[in-house]
Design a protein around this motif. Structure first.
Motif: not given
Length: 454
Positions: A182-185, A39-40, A29-34, A257-261
């Protein structure tokens, strides 16, 4: 000089215990949540992280300290009520241990980092069984000797895990991903509160109530016997582990955060990391991710088996620590392969209900130099917090009781998921008033008795 050496840890041992505590906390969980959160959150990532750090770093560290200062979770919970202490402690160990945490630790790395890359001709059920059989066999063997955990985890498992994560992060600088979007969700409006609630998902505040005893015993296994020094060393180890967690979380959130684009919004954090590692390292990235997931889950699983076995041993002298380790390992192996979904459906609502209680119990323990173990303060605070959190968690699983739900809906921060906070503060205030009245009555009676004797 001998007595002095037995009452202090070397810097090396302290670092190893700090690394051990980090690895106990840092699971799947600590690995996947951040990264999923980053990303969102996009451009709001650092604001979100501030809230996330409170519940995913701050309270877990304080939890370890609170348990160490109180001499165990049971002693801490007894300040509320002896019956509460038994029920709450058992719920904590069952839900975070065999009821959820341990089976999940075995199945998650397989489902997220192994299963997607297996050929279609391979039976997933058979592959899962073989994977979890090896996984829990290793966890069982390592859990049999809790006194050796510091060396095994601090010297080998944790450095290996950190090295793999750093390789992944370093790769993102060599082969950059993109810029913050831009932030979403929901992260665009309630950034801080979303991060605060996301920290619940790591379950580390509850796990800290389990791991506190593991760290205290690890320190004592190094020859430290003075309780005050055990507490001081637990604080140092906790701060060290917390600082490391914060750094790793920030790195992983940055990756997301840098992967979403480049990849868009993923379905989960595992997919986010899969996209990132595959882009940076190609097919070998899948192997890297599988190793990271397995090591992260293995270290957490060992901590949970160890702490639960140590606690259950205190409940019955007929079953030894070694037998509890075997029972929990076998039960978790079976659950990971057969009944995990059903167990999750029962355990998750329980976790949602007890998480606010765990937070407030830690807060009260840290402020006990003011409250002095007052039954009024502990009792009222936990009662009001528990009532609201239980009603809220029932509503989240579709078991709404309209009258009660409507009552808590008017509480501050209800929409943000923190409806329990105002009742918790009210409980402290009412408890302080009752404590003051009681103290005044005692003081008056003493003065009266003194006058009569004169």
């Amino acid at each position: 000089m001998n007595n002095l050496s037995k009452e202090n840890l070397s810097k090396k041992d302290l670092v190893l215990i700090g690394l051990m505590l980090f690895s106990l906390f840092f699971g799947a969980g600590n690995l996947i949540f951040p990264p999923f959160m980053g990303e969102a959150a996009g451009e709001k990532t650092w604001i979100v992280l501030l809230g996330f750090f409170i519940t995913a770093v701050g309270f877990p560290v304080l939890g370890v300290i609170a348990v160490a200062k109180s001499g165990g979770l049971t002693n801490l919970a007894k300040r509320v009520n002896p019956v509460f202490a038994t029920v709450f402690t058992v719920l904590i160990y069952l839900s975070i241990g065999p009821g959820l945490g341990i089976p999940r630790a075995g199945s998650l790395p397989f489902e997220m980092a192994v299963a997607p890359y297996l050929p279609e001709s391979v039976s997933l059920k058979l592959a899962l069984f073989l994977y979890t059989l090896v996984f829990f066999s290793v966890a069982y063997w390592l859990s049999l000797s809790p006194s050796k955990l510091v060396d095994r985890m601090g010297k080998i498992l944790t450095p290996a895990l950190l090295a793999l994560i750093l390789i992944m992060v370093a790769g993102s600088f060599v082969k950059p991903l993109g810029s913050y979007e831009v932030a979403v969700n929901g992260y665009e409006t309630s950034s801080f509160f979303k991060g605060f609630l996301d920290g619940y998902l790591t379950m580390d505040t509850i796990a800290a109530l389990n791991f506190g005893i593991v760290i205290a015993l690890a320190i004592k296994s190094k020859g430290v016997t003075d309780e005050k020094k055990v507490v001081k060393l637990s604080i140092k180890a906790g701060v060290m582990a917390g600082g490391l967690l914060a750094v790793i979380y920030a790195m992983l959130a940055h990756l997301g955060a840098t992967s979403r684009g480049m990849f868009g919004v993923s379905e989960n954090g595992a997919q986010t990391l899969t996209n990132v590692t595959t882009y940076i390292f190609g097919k070998p990235g899948a192997v890297l991710l599988a190793l990271i997931f397995t090591l992260a889950c293995l270290t957490t699983c060992i901590g949970l088996i160890t702490s639960c076995s140590q606690y259950f041993t205190t409940l019955s002298e007929k079953i030894s620590y070694e037998k509890w380790v075997a029972i929990l390992s076998v039960f978790s192996l079976l659950s990971a392969n057969m009944g995990l979904t059903k167990i999750l459906s029962i355990s998750v609502p329980i976790l949602n209900a007890i998480y606010p209680i765990a937070i407030m119990l830690i807060v009260l323990a840290m402020l006990d130099f003011i409250f002095k173990g007052s039954k009024y303060i502990y009792g009222l605070t936990i009662l009001l917090t528990g009532v609201v959190s239980v009603i809220d968690s029932l509503g989240q699983v579709g078991m709404k009781i309209d009258i009660l739900t409507n009552m808590i809906a008017v509480l501050p921060l209800y929409k943000e998921g923190l409806s329990w906070l105002a009742p918790a503060i009210l409980g402290i205030v009412l408890g302080l008033i009752l404590k003051f009245i009681k103290d005044e009555n005692i003081s008056t009676n003493r003065d009266f008795e003194g006058q009569m004797s004169n």
